[in-house]
Design a protein around this motif. Structure first.
Motif, PDB file in Angstrom:
ATOM      1  N   HIS A   3       0.829  -1.204   0.000  1.00 52.55           N
ATOM      2  CA  HIS A   3       0.000   0.000   0.000  1.00 52.55           C
ATOM      3  C   HIS A   3       0.867   1.259   0.000  1.00 52.55           C
ATOM      4  N   VAL A   4       1.933   1.264   0.790  1.00 54.37           N
ATOM      5  CA  VAL A   4       2.835   2.418   0.847  1.00 54.37           C
ATOM      6  C   VAL A   4       3.507   2.640  -0.501  1.00 54.37           C
ATOM      7  N   ASP A   5       3.987   1.566  -1.113  1.00 53.23           N
ATOM      8  CA  ASP A   5       4.671   1.699  -2.400  1.00 53.23           C
ATOM      9  C   ASP A   5       3.713   2.127  -3.507  1.00 53.23           C
ATOM     10  N   MET A   6       2.494   1.637  -3.464  1.00 53.57           N
ATOM     11  CA  MET A   6       1.513   2.043  -4.464  1.00 53.57           C
ATOM     12  C   MET A   6       1.197   3.534  -4.341  1.00 53.57           C
ATOM     13  N   CYS A   7       1.060   4.012  -3.118  1.00 49.31           N
ATOM     14  CA  CYS A   7       0.815   5.441  -2.917  1.00 49.31           C
ATOM     15  C   CYS A   7       2.007   6.270  -3.389  1.00 49.31           C
ATOM     16  N   LYS A   8       3.213   5.752  -3.188  1.00 49.45           N
ATOM     17  CA  LYS A   8       4.405   6.464  -3.639  1.00 49.45           C
ATOM     18  C   LYS A   8       4.451   6.526  -5.168  1.00 49.45           C
ATOM     19  N   VAL A   9       4.181   5.415  -5.813  1.00 49.57           N
ATOM     20  CA  VAL A   9       4.167   5.394  -7.282  1.00 49.57           C
ATOM     21  C   VAL A   9       3.081   6.318  -7.819  1.00 49.57           C
ATOM     22  N   PHE A  10       1.939   6.327  -7.166  1.00 49.88           N
ATOM     23  CA  PHE A  10       0.838   7.198  -7.598  1.00 49.88           C
ATOM     24  C   PHE A  10       1.236   8.668  -7.493  1.00 49.88           C
TER      25      PHE A  10
ATOM     26  N   LEU B 262      -3.389   7.083 -21.717  1.00 51.36           N
ATOM     27  CA  LEU B 262      -2.949   5.904 -20.959  1.00 51.36           C
ATOM     28  C   LEU B 262      -2.638   6.252 -19.510  1.00 51.36           C
ATOM     29  N   GLU B 263      -1.953   7.358 -19.299  1.00 52.28           N
ATOM     30  CA  GLU B 263      -1.566   7.726 -17.935  1.00 52.28           C
ATOM     31  C   GLU B 263      -2.780   8.048 -17.068  1.00 52.28           C
ATOM     32  N   SER B 264      -3.738   8.745 -17.606  1.00 52.23           N
ATOM     33  CA  SER B 264      -4.941   9.051 -16.823  1.00 52.23           C
ATOM     34  C   SER B 264      -5.709   7.778 -16.502  1.00 52.23           C
ATOM     35  N   GLN B 265      -5.741   6.848 -17.429  1.00 54.25           N
ATOM     36  CA  GLN B 265      -6.417   5.575 -17.174  1.00 54.25           C
ATOM     37  C   GLN B 265      -5.687   4.774 -16.108  1.00 54.25           C
ATOM     38  N   GLU B 266      -4.346   4.788 -16.154  1.00 50.59           N
ATOM     39  CA  GLU B 266      -3.564   4.079 -15.150  1.00 50.59           C
ATOM     40  C   GLU B 266      -3.765   4.686 -13.762  1.00 50.59           C
ATOM     41  N   ARG B 267      -3.846   6.000 -13.690  1.00 51.94           N
ATOM     42  CA  ARG B 267      -4.046   6.663 -12.411  1.00 51.94           C
ATOM     43  C   ARG B 267      -5.416   6.322 -11.831  1.00 51.94           C
ATOM     44  N   SER B 268      -6.423   6.273 -12.685  1.00 49.83           N
ATOM     45  CA  SER B 268      -7.758   5.905 -12.211  1.00 49.83           C
ATOM     46  C   SER B 268      -7.784   4.469 -11.694  1.00 49.83           C
ATOM     47  N   THR B 269      -7.084   3.584 -12.412  1.00 47.16           N
ATOM     48  CA  THR B 269      -7.018   2.181 -11.969  1.00 47.16           C
ATOM     49  C   THR B 269      -6.267   2.055 -10.650  1.00 47.16           C
ATOM     50  N   MET B 270      -5.178   2.805 -10.506  1.00 46.46           N
ATOM     51  CA  MET B 270      -4.407   2.745  -9.260  1.00 46.46           C
ATOM     52  C   MET B 270      -5.208   3.270  -8.076  1.00 46.46           C
ATOM     53  N   GLU B 271      -5.998   4.306  -8.294  1.00 45.42           N
ATOM     54  CA  GLU B 271      -6.855   4.814  -7.215  1.00 45.42           C
ATOM     55  C   GLU B 271      -7.803   3.726  -6.724  1.00 45.42           C
ATOM     56  N   GLN B 272      -8.393   2.982  -7.647  1.00 43.65           N
ATOM     57  CA  GLN B 272      -9.301   1.898  -7.272  1.00 43.65           C
ATOM     58  C   GLN B 272      -8.553   0.788  -6.536  1.00 43.65           C
ATOM     59  N   GLU B 273      -7.344   0.465  -6.981  1.00 42.50           N
ATOM     60  CA  GLU B 273      -6.572  -0.606  -6.338  1.00 42.50           C
ATOM     61  C   GLU B 273      -6.100  -0.193  -4.945  1.00 42.50           C
ATOM     62  N   ILE B 274      -5.707   1.065  -4.786  1.00 41.64           N
ATOM     63  CA  ILE B 274      -5.319   1.546  -3.458  1.00 41.64           C
ATOM     64  C   ILE B 274      -6.512   1.509  -2.511  1.00 41.64           C
ATOM     65  N   SER B 275      -7.661   1.911  -3.008  1.00 38.93           N
ATOM     66  CA  SER B 275      -8.876   1.840  -2.192  1.00 38.93           C
ATOM     67  C   SER B 275      -9.223   0.386  -1.857  1.00 38.93           C
ATOM     68  N   GLN B 276      -8.971  -0.514  -2.807  1.00 40.28           N
ATOM     69  CA  GLN B 276      -9.238  -1.936  -2.565  1.00 40.28           C
ATOM     70  C   GLN B 276      -8.374  -2.476  -1.429  1.00 40.28           C
ATOM     71  N   ILE B 277      -7.099  -2.077  -1.391  1.00 39.70           N
ATOM     72  CA  ILE B 277      -6.217  -2.530  -0.312  1.00 39.70           C
ATOM     73  C   ILE B 277      -6.644  -1.921   1.015  1.00 39.70           C
ATOM     74  N   ASP B 278      -7.073  -0.663   1.007  1.00 33.29           N
ATOM     75  CA  ASP B 278      -7.572  -0.040   2.238  1.00 33.29           C
ATOM     76  C   ASP B 278      -8.734  -0.837   2.818  1.00 33.29           C
ATOM     77  N   HIS B 279      -9.685  -1.175   1.967  1.00 33.15           N
ATOM     78  CA  HIS B 279     -10.841  -1.956   2.425  1.00 33.15           C
ATOM     79  C   HIS B 279     -10.417  -3.354   2.882  1.00 33.15           C
ATOM     80  N   MET B 280      -9.444  -3.927   2.196  1.00 32.58           N
ATOM     81  CA  MET B 280      -8.984  -5.264   2.561  1.00 32.58           C
ATOM     82  C   MET B 280      -8.343  -5.256   3.946  1.00 32.58           C
ATOM     83  N   ILE B 281      -7.520  -4.247   4.218  1.00 33.99           N
ATOM     84  CA  ILE B 281      -6.877  -4.155   5.539  1.00 33.99           C
ATOM     85  C   ILE B 281      -7.919  -3.934   6.632  1.00 33.99           C
TER      86      ILE B 281
END
Length: 258
Positions: free
Chosen positions: A107-114, A161-180
């Motif tokens: 989660h930390v690394d994903m936020c850093k990459v974002f 592509l970059e805007s689409q990747e950022r939108s996908t990463m936001e969803q994945e970061i939120s997914q990890i938050d909910h998972m934790i």
């Protein structure tokens, strides 16, 4: 004499051992993938940043999320089982702590990459930091994803592509938050209460600490041998005494010959 059927007990033991082994295998896999993602994340925004690196990050992230979901279901189901033996429960708790720690690192690394990806766009490669690194992490990512090789990057940056990747990463970061959050609600494992087990934790002293303790014990066993700090203190005192003596001698000479 009553007959005792041990087949059921043996089958239960074998099944429990297989469940524990499967859990260890899954946790080891996600730890390797998270370590790979951290290695790749360190290159974002640098001179080795590219479309291929971003694609490797995406594939590694998807693999980690897929493993994390499987591990969460596996460990949650068994840790909520009231009939789980105590020794197996301790092993499962160790896996739970290792898995949750890896998930937080991801989660930390994903936020850093974002965050870094927002400041360093691939559309403007001149803004990338010239870190001096060469090569990429394709080999590391390929090993983590169990692939022979990864696809090469496309020649140009696709539009949007970059805007689409950022939108996908936001969803994945939120997914990890909910998972934790879901993990903490369903299973109450106190990390500071989980005791490490295994041969790697048998000797709590490292080689350096053991050598230091050995030197201390040798000094204590030899009463005639002065410790190093005491010798240093005596040397400093002698040096100060010499300086004071020289200063006093010079003062007396000035008084006599003035």
């Amino acid at each position: 004499m009553p007959l005792v059927n041990n087949k059921v007990g043996n089958d239960c033991t074998v099944g429990a051992d297989k469940t524990l082994a499967d859990g260890k295998e899954l946790v080891d896999s996600v730890i390797k993938v998270v370590a790979c993602y951290r290695h790749l994340a360190a290159c974002v925004g640098g001179c080795t940043d590219s479309l291929q690196l971003r694609d490797e990050l995406r594939q590694t992230r998807e693999k980690a999320l897929k493993l994390a979901e499987a591990i969460r279901l596996h460990l949650t189901a068994h840790l909520r089982d009231k009939t789980l033996p105590e020794d197996q429960r301790k092993e499962m708790e160790l896996l739970w702590v290792a898995f949750s720690s890896s998930l937080e690192l991801l989660h930390v690394d994903m936020c850093k990459v974002f965050s870094i990806g927002d400041n360093f766009s691939l559309a403007n490669t001149a803004s990338l930091v010239q870190t001096g690194l060469q090569g990429g992490g394709s080999e590391v990512a390929a090993r983590a994803l169990s692939l022979a090789e990864l696809n090469q990057e496309p020649p140009t940056l696709p539009a949007g592509l970059e805007s689409q990747e950022r939108s996908t990463m936001e969803q994945e970061i939120s997914q990890i938050d909910h998972m934790i959050d879901d993990m903490e609600k369903k299973v109450n494992v106190l990390r500071w209460m989980v005791e490490p087990r295994g041969p790697q934790y048998a000797d709590p002293l490292s080689s350096t600490e053991s050598a230091s303790l050995a030197l201390i014990s040798v000094d204590e066993e030899q009463p005639g041998h002065e410790p190093l700090c005491q010798r240093s203190l005596i040397f400093v005192l002698l040096l100060l005494f010499a300086v004071v003596l020289v200063a006093a001698t010079l003062s007396v000479c000035l008084v006599l010959f003035s």
